[in-house]
Write an enzyme that holds these catalytic residues in place. Structure first.
Site, PDB file in Angstrom:
ATOM      1  N   HIS A   6       0.804  -1.216   0.000  1.00 60.47           N
ATOM      2  CA  HIS A   6       0.000   0.000   0.000  1.00 60.47           C
ATOM      3  C   HIS A   6       0.844   1.276   0.000  1.00 60.47           C
ATOM      4  CE1 HIS A   6      -2.597   3.157   1.738  1.00 60.47           C
ATOM      5  NE2 HIS A   6      -3.581   2.509   1.180  1.00 60.47           N
ATOM      6  N   ASP A   7       0.758   2.015  -1.107  1.00 61.04           N
ATOM      7  CA  ASP A   7       1.297   3.375  -1.222  1.00 61.04           C
ATOM      8  C   ASP A   7       2.769   3.501  -0.844  1.00 61.04           C
ATOM      9  OD1 ASP A   7      -1.595   5.529  -0.555  1.00 61.04           O
ATOM     10  OD2 ASP A   7      -1.253   3.901  -1.947  1.00 61.04           O
ATOM     11  N   LYS A  20      -4.405   4.952  -7.149  1.00 65.16           N
ATOM     12  CA  LYS A  20      -5.187   5.124  -5.929  1.00 65.16           C
ATOM     13  C   LYS A  20      -5.617   6.570  -5.782  1.00 65.16           C
ATOM     14  CE  LYS A  20      -4.905   4.016  -1.002  1.00 65.16           C
ATOM     15  NZ  LYS A  20      -4.469   5.295  -0.416  1.00 65.16           N
TER      16      LYS A  20
END
Ligand SMILES: O=C(O)C1=CC=C[C@H](O)[C@H]1O
Ligand code: PYR
Length: 299
Positions: free
Chosen positions: A36-37, A123
């Site tokens: 994630h990110d 995202k």
């Protein structure tokens, strides 16, 4: 407000035992790994030579390798740079204009660079499910567990875990493979997830739960996607070159390659024979046969 300069904190303190409510276990045939990110922009707010981020990056690298060996699909999220105001909307009120469209900032940190077969989702909001294909992709892969690693624990990681839970997907957050603004917020996110929507695990327990199949070159495929990836790897071609109904012999499958694949599956307990598979050598028929065997074994 923008992201604060993040003071170092001990990852050991952040992995103090957490009381999980659920006894879920990661199943390599049901799980997807979400990184994630882990973009340079968000990581730059840490001293990258210190914990937590230095060890978190190491742990994510270990987890990614174990996931790939176990046939677990790997998905990354990454925010785009120079987000138009109308797209960024309320995020601007909390975080300003966000990252610039500069590859030095938007790139996934080099130590975790995505591989060709990995999925990279653009995202737009805290949760990785919002305005992305993640939910649809997991449904296509027939997978309902999400292993979450990356940044920031109390923002996107926790929101993604909560939304996964509401989508009937079991979220697992890896306590020593996520990082946050502070130890307090890191622990808050872990306790919330353990108490309200998911399970907290560690890098070590995750590796143990998926390594049982890791010693085999080809784990038993738990989805059509994994079967396709294994065949593509075996035939040294791209997965999208293999059509569902054409004979795998046309793609170069021979008896030696077939025996190596079937032998790995048989060693892990799958009751399927070379003869059964040789009778109908195409992806669709193999998946129908294998999924029936897996259901039979699970009954
Ligand atoms: O700039 C942003 O969009 C953000 C900053 C910090 C955390 C948030 O998740 C992210 O949306
Ligand atoms: C880093 C980030 O964008 C998030 O925590 O969602």
């Amino acid at each position: 407000m923008t992201i604060p300069a993040i003071q170092a904190y001990s990852l050991a303190d952040a992995t103090a035992p957490i009381l999980n409510k659920v006894g879920w276990s990661v199943d390599p045939q049901r799980a997807v790994l979400l990184i994630h990110d882990m973009q340079q922009y968000f990581v730059n707010f840490y001293d990258q030579q210190q914990e937590p981020i230095s060890r978190v990056i190491q742990h994510i690298g270990q987890i990614r390798a174990a996931a790939e060996a176990a046939g677990i699909p790997v998905v990354y999220t990454a925010q785009p740079g120079d987000q138009p105001v109308e797209h960024r909307a309320l995020l601007s009120d909390f975080w300003g204009p966000g990252l610039k469209d500069d590859s030095a900032l938007t790139q996934i940190v080099p130590a975790l660079r995505p591989a060709a077969n990995d999925t990279v989702l653009t995202k737009w909001r805290y949760s990785a499910f919002q305005r992305t294909e993640l939910k649809k992709q997991m449904a296509q892969w027939q997978r309902d567990q999400l292993i979450i690693v990356g940044v920031y624990a109390h923002i996107g990681c926790m929101q993604t875990a909560a939304e996964a839970f509401m989508l009937d997907i079991q979220p697992f957050i890896v306590s020593d493979a996520v990082a946050d603004f502070s130890l307090q917020e890191h622990l808050m996110s872990l306790n919330y997830i353990a108490g309200r929507c998911g399970k907290v695990i560690t890098t070590e327990t995750l590796q143990a739960s998926i390594s049982s199949q890791e010693n085999s070159t080809y784990p038993i495929p738990g989805s059509r996607h994994t079967l396709l990836k294994q065949l593509a790897d075996l035939l040294e071609i791209a997965p999208d070159e293999i059509t569902a109904d054409d004979s795998l012999l046309d793609f170069g499958l021979d008896s030696v390659r077939m025996m190596s694949l079937v032998g790995d599956w048989q060693q892990q307990g799958l009751n399927v024979s070379f003869i059964e598979l040789a009778a109908v050598p195409c992806v669709e028929s193999w998946w129908q046969l294998l999924s029936a065997k897996l259901e039979e074994a699970a009954a």
